[in-house]
Enzyme design. Structure first.
Site, PDB file in Angstrom:
ATOM      1  N   ALA A 108      74.033  24.481  24.064  1.00  0.00           N
ATOM      2  CA  ALA A 108      74.276  23.034  24.063  1.00  0.00           C
ATOM      3  C   ALA A 108      73.298  22.250  24.913  1.00  0.00           C
ATOM      4  O   ALA A 108      73.021  21.083  24.636  1.00  0.00           O
ATOM      5  CB  ALA A 108      75.706  22.751  24.522  1.00  0.00           C
TER       6      ALA A 108
ATOM      7  N   GLY B 277      73.491  18.435  25.693  1.00  0.00           N
ATOM      8  CA  GLY B 277      74.522  18.018  24.756  1.00  0.00           C
ATOM      9  C   GLY B 277      74.190  16.961  23.733  1.00  0.00           C
ATOM     10  O   GLY B 277      75.094  16.344  23.174  1.00  0.00           O
ATOM     11  N   GLY B 278      72.920  16.747  23.410  1.00  0.00           N
ATOM     12  CA  GLY B 278      72.582  15.733  22.409  1.00  0.00           C
ATOM     13  C   GLY B 278      73.259  15.980  21.073  1.00  0.00           C
ATOM     14  O   GLY B 278      73.867  15.069  20.488  1.00  0.00           O
ATOM     15  N   LYS B 279      73.160  17.214  20.578  1.00  0.00           N
ATOM     16  CA  LYS B 279      73.788  17.538  19.287  1.00  0.00           C
ATOM     17  C   LYS B 279      75.301  17.663  19.440  1.00  0.00           C
ATOM     18  O   LYS B 279      76.059  17.329  18.521  1.00  0.00           O
ATOM     19  CB  LYS B 279      73.177  18.812  18.707  1.00  0.00           C
ATOM     20  CG  LYS B 279      71.694  18.658  18.341  1.00  0.00           C
ATOM     21  CD  LYS B 279      71.123  19.941  17.764  1.00  0.00           C
ATOM     22  CE  LYS B 279      69.648  19.780  17.403  1.00  0.00           C
ATOM     23  NZ  LYS B 279      68.792  19.626  18.601  1.00  0.00           N
TER      24      LYS B 279
ATOM     25  N   ASP C 204      71.191  26.074  18.320  1.00  0.00           N
ATOM     26  CA  ASP C 204      69.958  25.314  18.545  1.00  0.00           C
ATOM     27  C   ASP C 204      69.164  26.148  19.550  1.00  0.00           C
ATOM     28  O   ASP C 204      69.248  25.935  20.756  1.00  0.00           O
ATOM     29  CB  ASP C 204      70.299  23.929  19.092  1.00  0.00           C
ATOM     30  CG  ASP C 204      69.070  23.061  19.296  1.00  0.00           C
ATOM     31  OD1 ASP C 204      68.005  23.410  18.748  1.00  0.00           O
ATOM     32  OD2 ASP C 204      69.170  22.062  20.020  1.00  0.00           O
TER      33      ASP C 204
ATOM     34  N   CYS D 238      63.217  23.697  17.358  1.00  0.00           N
ATOM     35  CA  CYS D 238      62.217  22.624  17.292  1.00  0.00           C
ATOM     36  C   CYS D 238      60.831  23.268  17.393  1.00  0.00           C
ATOM     37  O   CYS D 238      59.950  22.785  18.100  1.00  0.00           O
ATOM     38  CB  CYS D 238      62.444  21.562  18.366  1.00  0.00           C
ATOM     39  SG  CYS D 238      62.627  22.202  20.036  1.00  0.00           S
TER      40      CYS D 238
END
Length: 417
Positions: A230, A233-235, A300, A351
């Site tokens: 996480a 915590g953006g997503k 992620d 990314c």
């Protein structure tokens, strides 16, 4: 004209960033805290110069004729509006006139590919192999441009049009992003965090590509969801909003400090369906307790970050141990897959632009876990009314094609029974 001290400051800060392990933005924060006598304008000059040098380092070394950081700073200024005389009057003692001549007679197309693209050799070689010379060049040029400021509207508190109007009223006009229905974009950098709109939780800063990754998960109300890596915590925040603040979102991370940064963001967003869990590793007992119980899991994954070079140009000059990274990615994906219940979904995302961290990791996972199959990303995006066509099952985003950061993501479904 730059003050002599500012040339030295830019070179000193550049040296700290290139020799340290801390990200460039944090190095800058620390540097400016230690130099409180620098005014706002001087700080802006130093920051812009340093980021420019990080983006164009290979070409600037060529123009400077060496890798001395003060000369690289001088070469940057000479190629961005300064005359040799102005630089000399600013206190530069190198051969500014020779640099000007070298820049004037430069034939970029005749330079080695890595210098043309301002990439380290290892990355330039991989981009050429994956994309071919022409597209690798276009991609690299896009990666070397500053990114816009993308915002994600918090749909729990406002519609996009409402947040857009509020921001415009505070002097920060934005335009809707083309793919994400929750996105707004500013092409000019600005301190949006000082707005009342931000303080009231109407938006978060989040790249449009990152928003689309969360949409691949398609979380539903009342479900149990895990954001396996996480971070801050953006997503996680977007997942919680997509679930309309119902169900449970577990935010896992191995760094408790990163999760601490999520707390004020959750309060501002008005979310109370998120449970933060600091884990020691991917096989932590707190992870194991959720085996086969989770509806949707997002991985992620920690990665090279090569898709984010527009925002983080310092990344390309750091040493990256790809075998170690990909081994970690495979371990995390395998552990996360165990949490998914039959019929549930697992999304793997990075990314990164590199095949080793993307397709190769997923292919190895699928060969070892035949209980999972890949879902076409294009069909998921169509259901979410995202006007974006994907040529294969994966979501692939690139700055030169989509004006987002570089992202790779796949949705995997665990078969029933």
């Amino acid at each position: 004209m730059a003050k002599p001290i500012l040339l030295n400051s830019a070179a000193e800060l550049l040296e700290r960033i290139l020799s340290g392990k801390m990200p460039a933005d944090r190095q800058m924060e620390g540097y400016f805290r230690a130099h409180r006598d620098m005014g706002v304008r001087d700080r802006g000059f130093v920051a812009e110069t340093v980021y420019g040098c990080l983006r164009e380092k290979r070409l600037l070394e060529h123009i400077a004729g060496n890798a001395l950081l003060l000369d690289i700073v001088a070469a940057y200024l000479l190629t961005h509006g300064y005359s040799a005389r102005a630089l000399e009057e600013s206190g530069f003692r190198g051969d500014a006139r020779e640099m000007v001549e070298r820049a004037r007679t430069l034939e970029k197309s005749s330079l080695p590919f890595a210098i043309q693209t301002n990439m380290p050799d290892w990355l330039a070689e991989r981009l050429r192999a994956q994309f071919g010379d022409a597209e690798a060049l276009t991609l690299s040029l896009a990666l070397n441009q500053p990114a816009p400021v993308d915002l994600r509207v918090n749909t729990l508190k406002a519609k996009r049009e409402e947040a857009q109007a509020r921001l415009a009223g505070e002097g920060f006009p934005c335009t809707p992003t083309p793919y994400s229905a929750a996105g707004l974009r500013r092409n000019e950098r600005a301190s949006v965090f000082k707005t009342q709109c931000f303080k009231e939780g109407f938006f978060e800063v989040q790249d449009e590509g990152s928003q689309l990754v969360s949409l691949l998960l398609e979380p539903k109300r009342q479900e149990m969801v895990v954001d396996f890596c996480a971070g801050a915590g953006g997503k996680t925040l977007y997942i919680g909003a997509l679930m309309a603040n119902t169900g449970t979102v577990y935010a896992f991370d191995v760094l408790a400090k990163r999760l601490e940064k999520l707390k004020p963001r959750l309060r501002r967003a008005g979310l109370d369906n998120v449970r933060m869990v600091a884990i020691s590793h991917e096989r932590d007992a707190r992870v194991q307790r959720l085996k086969a119980k989770i509806d949707r899991v997002l991985v992620d994954a920690p990665c090279s970050g090569t898709g984010t070079l527009r925002r983080n140009p310092d990344i390309k000059w750091r040493e990256i141990d790809l075998p170690e990274l990909t081994d970690m990615q495979q371990r995390i994906l395998a552990a996360a897959g165990e949490l998914v219940k039959p019929g549930g979904r697992l999304v793997y995302a990075t990314c990164s632009l590199l095949r080793e961290e993307n397709e190769d990791v997923v292919e190895k996972f699928l060969s070892a876990h035949p209980e999972f199959n890949m879902l076409p990303a294009g069909e998921i995006l169509a259901r979410r009314h995202v006007p974006l066509t994907m040529n294969d099952a994966a979501l692939r985003l690139y700055p030169h094609r989509h004006h987002t950061d570089g992202f790779y993501a796949v949705a995997l479904e665990r078969k029933q029974g």
